[in-house]
Design a protein around this motif. Structure first.
Motif, PDB file in Angstrom:
ATOM      1  N   THR A  26       0.993  -1.334  -0.062  1.00  0.00           N
ATOM      2  CA  THR A  26      -0.052  -0.132   0.042  1.00  0.00           C
ATOM      3  C   THR A  26       0.941   1.235   0.104  1.00  0.00           C
ATOM      4  O   THR A  26       0.628   2.323  -0.786  1.00  0.00           O
ATOM      5  CB  THR A  26      -0.824   0.038   1.052  1.00  0.00           C
ATOM      6  OG1 THR A  26      -1.594  -1.104   1.183  1.00  0.00           O
ATOM      7  CG2 THR A  26      -1.761   1.154   1.209  1.00  0.00           C
ATOM      8  N   GLY A  27       2.043   1.258   0.817  1.00  0.00           N
ATOM      9  CA  GLY A  27       2.852   2.304   0.924  1.00  0.00           C
ATOM     10  C   GLY A  27       3.482   2.746  -0.641  1.00  0.00           C
ATOM     11  O   GLY A  27       3.613   4.010  -0.876  1.00  0.00           O
ATOM     12  N   LEU A  28       3.631   1.542  -1.288  1.00  0.00           N
ATOM     13  CA  LEU A  28       4.140   1.875  -2.649  1.00  0.00           C
ATOM     14  C   LEU A  28       3.178   2.375  -3.439  1.00  0.00           C
ATOM     15  O   LEU A  28       3.749   3.188  -4.455  1.00  0.00           O
ATOM     16  CB  LEU A  28       4.656   0.298  -3.249  1.00  0.00           C
ATOM     17  CG  LEU A  28       5.384   0.507  -4.672  1.00  0.00           C
ATOM     18  CD1 LEU A  28       6.710   1.264  -4.489  1.00  0.00           C
ATOM     19  CD2 LEU A  28       5.794  -0.816  -5.060  1.00  0.00           C
ATOM     20  N   LEU A  29       2.058   1.974  -3.478  1.00  0.00           N
ATOM     21  CA  LEU A  29       0.909   2.383  -4.100  1.00  0.00           C
ATOM     22  C   LEU A  29       0.627   4.038  -3.991  1.00  0.00           C
ATOM     23  O   LEU A  29       0.699   4.875  -4.812  1.00  0.00           O
ATOM     24  CB  LEU A  29      -0.205   1.842  -4.032  1.00  0.00           C
ATOM     25  CG  LEU A  29      -1.620   2.147  -4.879  1.00  0.00           C
ATOM     26  CD1 LEU A  29      -0.956   2.035  -6.432  1.00  0.00           C
ATOM     27  CD2 LEU A  29      -2.801   1.282  -4.582  1.00  0.00           C
ATOM     28  N   VAL A  30       0.690   4.529  -2.485  1.00  0.00           N
ATOM     29  CA  VAL A  30       0.522   5.696  -2.010  1.00  0.00           C
ATOM     30  C   VAL A  30       1.803   6.561  -2.580  1.00  0.00           C
ATOM     31  O   VAL A  30       1.752   7.751  -3.203  1.00  0.00           O
ATOM     32  CB  VAL A  30       0.531   5.759  -0.839  1.00  0.00           C
ATOM     33  CG1 VAL A  30       0.858   7.196  -0.059  1.00  0.00           C
ATOM     34  CG2 VAL A  30      -0.590   5.128  -0.270  1.00  0.00           C
ATOM     35  N   LEU A  31       2.993   5.957  -2.782  1.00  0.00           N
ATOM     36  CA  LEU A  31       4.227   6.902  -3.164  1.00  0.00           C
ATOM     37  C   LEU A  31       4.198   7.312  -4.538  1.00  0.00           C
ATOM     38  O   LEU A  31       4.255   8.035  -5.021  1.00  0.00           O
ATOM     39  CB  LEU A  31       5.487   5.867  -3.111  1.00  0.00           C
ATOM     40  CG  LEU A  31       6.940   6.332  -3.579  1.00  0.00           C
ATOM     41  CD1 LEU A  31       7.108   7.812  -3.032  1.00  0.00           C
ATOM     42  CD2 LEU A  31       7.947   5.308  -3.368  1.00  0.00           C
ATOM     43  N   ALA A  58       1.207   4.631 -14.729  1.00  0.00           N
ATOM     44  CA  ALA A  58       0.771   3.143 -15.266  1.00  0.00           C
ATOM     45  C   ALA A  58       1.194   2.257 -14.180  1.00  0.00           C
ATOM     46  O   ALA A  58       0.407   1.311 -13.736  1.00  0.00           O
ATOM     47  CB  ALA A  58       1.987   2.640 -16.022  1.00  0.00           C
ATOM     48  N   ALA A  59       2.087   2.662 -13.078  1.00  0.00           N
ATOM     49  CA  ALA A  59       2.323   1.894 -11.701  1.00  0.00           C
ATOM     50  C   ALA A  59       0.888   1.978 -10.938  1.00  0.00           C
ATOM     51  O   ALA A  59       0.718   1.200 -10.483  1.00  0.00           O
ATOM     52  CB  ALA A  59       3.505   2.479 -11.097  1.00  0.00           C
ATOM     53  N   MET A  60       0.450   2.998 -10.826  1.00  0.00           N
ATOM     54  CA  MET A  60      -0.807   3.263 -10.044  1.00  0.00           C
ATOM     55  C   MET A  60      -1.994   2.051 -10.560  1.00  0.00           C
ATOM     56  O   MET A  60      -2.611   1.743 -10.027  1.00  0.00           O
ATOM     57  CB  MET A  60      -1.328   4.730 -10.113  1.00  0.00           C
ATOM     58  CG  MET A  60      -0.757   5.398  -9.228  1.00  0.00           C
ATOM     59  SD  MET A  60      -1.592   6.937  -8.788  1.00  0.00           S
ATOM     60  CE  MET A  60      -1.516   7.940 -10.421  1.00  0.00           C
ATOM     61  N   VAL A  61      -1.903   2.331 -11.989  1.00  0.00           N
ATOM     62  CA  VAL A  61      -3.099   1.506 -12.499  1.00  0.00           C
ATOM     63  C   VAL A  61      -2.769   0.151 -12.374  1.00  0.00           C
ATOM     64  O   VAL A  61      -3.816  -0.899 -11.849  1.00  0.00           O
ATOM     65  CB  VAL A  61      -3.171   1.743 -14.148  1.00  0.00           C
ATOM     66  CG1 VAL A  61      -4.046   0.831 -14.758  1.00  0.00           C
ATOM     67  CG2 VAL A  61      -3.785   3.062 -14.466  1.00  0.00           C
ATOM     68  N   LEU A 406       5.247  -2.222 -10.126  1.00  0.00           N
ATOM     69  CA  LEU A 406       6.502  -1.989 -10.541  1.00  0.00           C
ATOM     70  C   LEU A 406       6.380  -2.342 -12.173  1.00  0.00           C
ATOM     71  O   LEU A 406       6.903  -1.680 -12.956  1.00  0.00           O
ATOM     72  CB  LEU A 406       7.628  -2.804  -9.993  1.00  0.00           C
ATOM     73  CG  LEU A 406       7.927  -2.323  -8.402  1.00  0.00           C
ATOM     74  CD1 LEU A 406       8.863  -3.307  -7.924  1.00  0.00           C
ATOM     75  CD2 LEU A 406       8.159  -1.068  -8.463  1.00  0.00           C
ATOM     76  N   VAL A 407       5.755  -3.500 -12.391  1.00  0.00           N
ATOM     77  CA  VAL A 407       5.505  -3.917 -13.772  1.00  0.00           C
ATOM     78  C   VAL A 407       4.734  -2.861 -14.727  1.00  0.00           C
ATOM     79  O   VAL A 407       5.232  -2.621 -15.719  1.00  0.00           O
ATOM     80  CB  VAL A 407       5.020  -5.205 -13.860  1.00  0.00           C
ATOM     81  CG1 VAL A 407       4.876  -5.819 -15.269  1.00  0.00           C
ATOM     82  CG2 VAL A 407       6.000  -6.369 -13.273  1.00  0.00           C
ATOM     83  N   GLY A 408       3.604  -2.544 -14.072  1.00  0.00           N
ATOM     84  CA  GLY A 408       2.781  -1.445 -14.597  1.00  0.00           C
ATOM     85  C   GLY A 408       3.353  -0.311 -14.795  1.00  0.00           C
ATOM     86  O   GLY A 408       3.299   0.512 -15.825  1.00  0.00           O
ATOM     87  N   GLY A 409       4.615   0.268 -13.853  1.00  0.00           N
ATOM     88  CA  GLY A 409       5.219   1.420 -14.387  1.00  0.00           C
ATOM     89  C   GLY A 409       6.153   1.204 -15.481  1.00  0.00           C
ATOM     90  O   GLY A 409       6.362   2.141 -16.271  1.00  0.00           O
ATOM     91  N   LEU A 410       6.782   0.012 -15.569  1.00  0.00           N
ATOM     92  CA  LEU A 410       7.876  -0.190 -16.666  1.00  0.00           C
ATOM     93  C   LEU A 410       6.935  -0.155 -17.897  1.00  0.00           C
ATOM     94  O   LEU A 410       7.665   0.501 -19.093  1.00  0.00           O
ATOM     95  CB  LEU A 410       8.522  -1.587 -16.277  1.00  0.00           C
ATOM     96  CG  LEU A 410       9.440  -1.589 -15.238  1.00  0.00           C
ATOM     97  CD1 LEU A 410       9.992  -2.730 -15.000  1.00  0.00           C
ATOM     98  CD2 LEU A 410      10.590  -0.536 -15.467  1.00  0.00           C
TER      99      LEU A 410
END
Length: 423
Positions: A26-31, A58-61, A406-410
């Motif tokens: 959750t913290g990574l998503l908030v970040l 994209a990482a949020m998605v 992370l994969v979504g962000g990439l």
């Protein structure tokens, strides 16, 4: 974003490892949300910030999509009754059936159990454990078993348990007709010439009895001798002659194995052995005597004393297993362990017995075990099964959320890079 974190399960505590993974995901998503806001606000400052914005977006998605997927397994996301969510609670009966079938088809089929048991050397493992002096003397298992045994012995009602054991033994003795057993034992002793010590004991007992009761015998002889013999003093001579004759007779019987009276005694013993096996009257007398002995209060008192001594000895051994294992019992166990390791035939026999027992248990009780598993899971409420499954696999599922972020962000930054190259 506060609504994204999964609430604590009612009636159970979340394991610390799972709680940490939830906070991390959750913290990574908030970040990523914070990075997206900052990059979106300052996108005009430098073209590279657009790549940061694309990554965070994209990482949020990806993170939200995987959060939804993970949450949908156990509950309705955000409490909304979205179709095909809360999968585990809605399908717990089907999960129970599937799990039971999986257990039955992969673990409790006799041929599967036999194949797996062939790889296990039960006798070798037992032999190594028994022959290891340190394992027997200092093992945690031994100490735990010692405490359990002593606690059980102390908690049981001494008089009641002793009475139960005595009643069980007496019941078994009442069901056994001992007359034929005694007859066969006596007959076998006569055939193997092991009855001679019995006759010798009877002869010695007769001599000691006569010697102990000699004054009474002399008085009896004197009273039966008549007045004339008493007046003349011949009653004493007669008593001496009779007693000397008896002593000499017993001495001859003791020294001569072929004495005629010993032969008569042997004949009588042979007849008694046959009567004990075939004569209904003799057998009835023996059974009546046996029942009278079992009903005798003196036997009950004797048994209570034996039980008290046995219980005291068992408690002493259970409280001090070191002395027990250091004695003959421990040495016998160590020798047994060494034998199990040295004797392949014995080890093979034990392993085969264990394998057959396991296969038989799987064949006889496999269906019952499967029903127990299925019925137990069916009996759980939705919150219980959800909580237990989530505690078992929830930590790995949080890794899915992190990987999705992370994969979504990439993927987002890759798509943005392609867009920049094509523009």
């Amino acid at each position: 974003m506060a609504a994204i974190s999964v609430p604590l399960r009612p009636g159970g505590a979340v394991p610390p490892a799972l709680r940490r993974m939830r906070i991390l995901a959750t913290g990574l998503l908030v970040l990523m949300a914070c990075v997206y806001i900052v990059a979106r606000t300052n996108e005009d400052v430098h073209p590279a910030i657009a790549f940061v914005r694309a990554f965070a977006e994209a990482a949020m998605v990806g993170g939200l999509a995987d959060w939804f997927a993970v949450t949908a397994l156990f509950r309705h996301p955000l409490g909304l009754p979205i179709p095909h969510t809360a999968i585990v609670p809605r399908n717990k009966d089907r999960i129970a059936t599937t799990l039971a079938q999986f257990l039955r088809e992969n673990f409790l089929i006799p041929r599967v159990v036999a194949r797996r048991m062939q790889r296990i050397d039960v006798a070798g493992a037992a032999g190594r454990w028994l022959s290891d002096a340190s394992g027997l003397g200092q093992g945690r298992l031994r100490r735990g078993a010692s405490r359990l045994a002593s606690d059980m012995l102390e908690s049981l009602d001494q008089e009641r348990l002793g009475g139960m054991v005595r009643a069980a033994i007496a019941g078994q003795l009442r069901q056994i007709e001992i007359s034929p057993l005694l007859g066969k034992a006596l007959q076998a002793a006569i055939v193997q010439n092991r009855h001679q010590p019995l006759i010798d004991s009877v002869v010695r007992w007769a001599g000691k009895t006569i010697e102990a009761n000699e004054p009474i015998l002399r008085e009896m002889i004197s009273s039966k001798a008549g007045t004339i013999l008493r007046w003349t003093g011949l009653d004493e001579t007669l008593a001496n002659a009779i007693l000397d004759g008896l002593y000499n007779l017993l001495l001859e019987m003791a020294e001569d194995p072929d004495h005629p009276l010993r032969a008569k005694a042997e004949e009588g013993l042979a007849t008694l052995a046959m009567d004990l096996q075939r004569d209904s009257a003799a057998r009835a007398k023996v059974e009546a005597f046996k029942n009278d002995m079992l009903d005798n209060p003196a036997l009950t008192q004797w048994w209570q004393g034996v039980w008290d001594q046995a219980r005291t000895a068992m408690l002493r051994a259970a409280r001090d297993p070191d002395s027990l294992m250091a004695g003959k019992f421990g040495e016998a166990l160590r020798q047994l362990g060494e034998t199990l390791q040295r004797d392949p035939a014995l080890a093979h026999t034990i392993n085969r017995f264990v394998r057959r027992a396991a296969v038989g248990a799987a064949s006889d009780y496999g269906d019952g075990i499967v029903r127990l598993v299925s019925d137990t899971i069916r009996g759980w409420d939705a919150q219980t099964i959800t909580g237990r499954l989530e505690n078992a696999v929830g930590r790995d599922l949080q890794y899915i959320r992190i990987n999705g972020t992370l994969v979504g962000g990439l993927v987002g930054i890759s798509i943005h890079a392609v867009g920049v190259l094509l523009s």
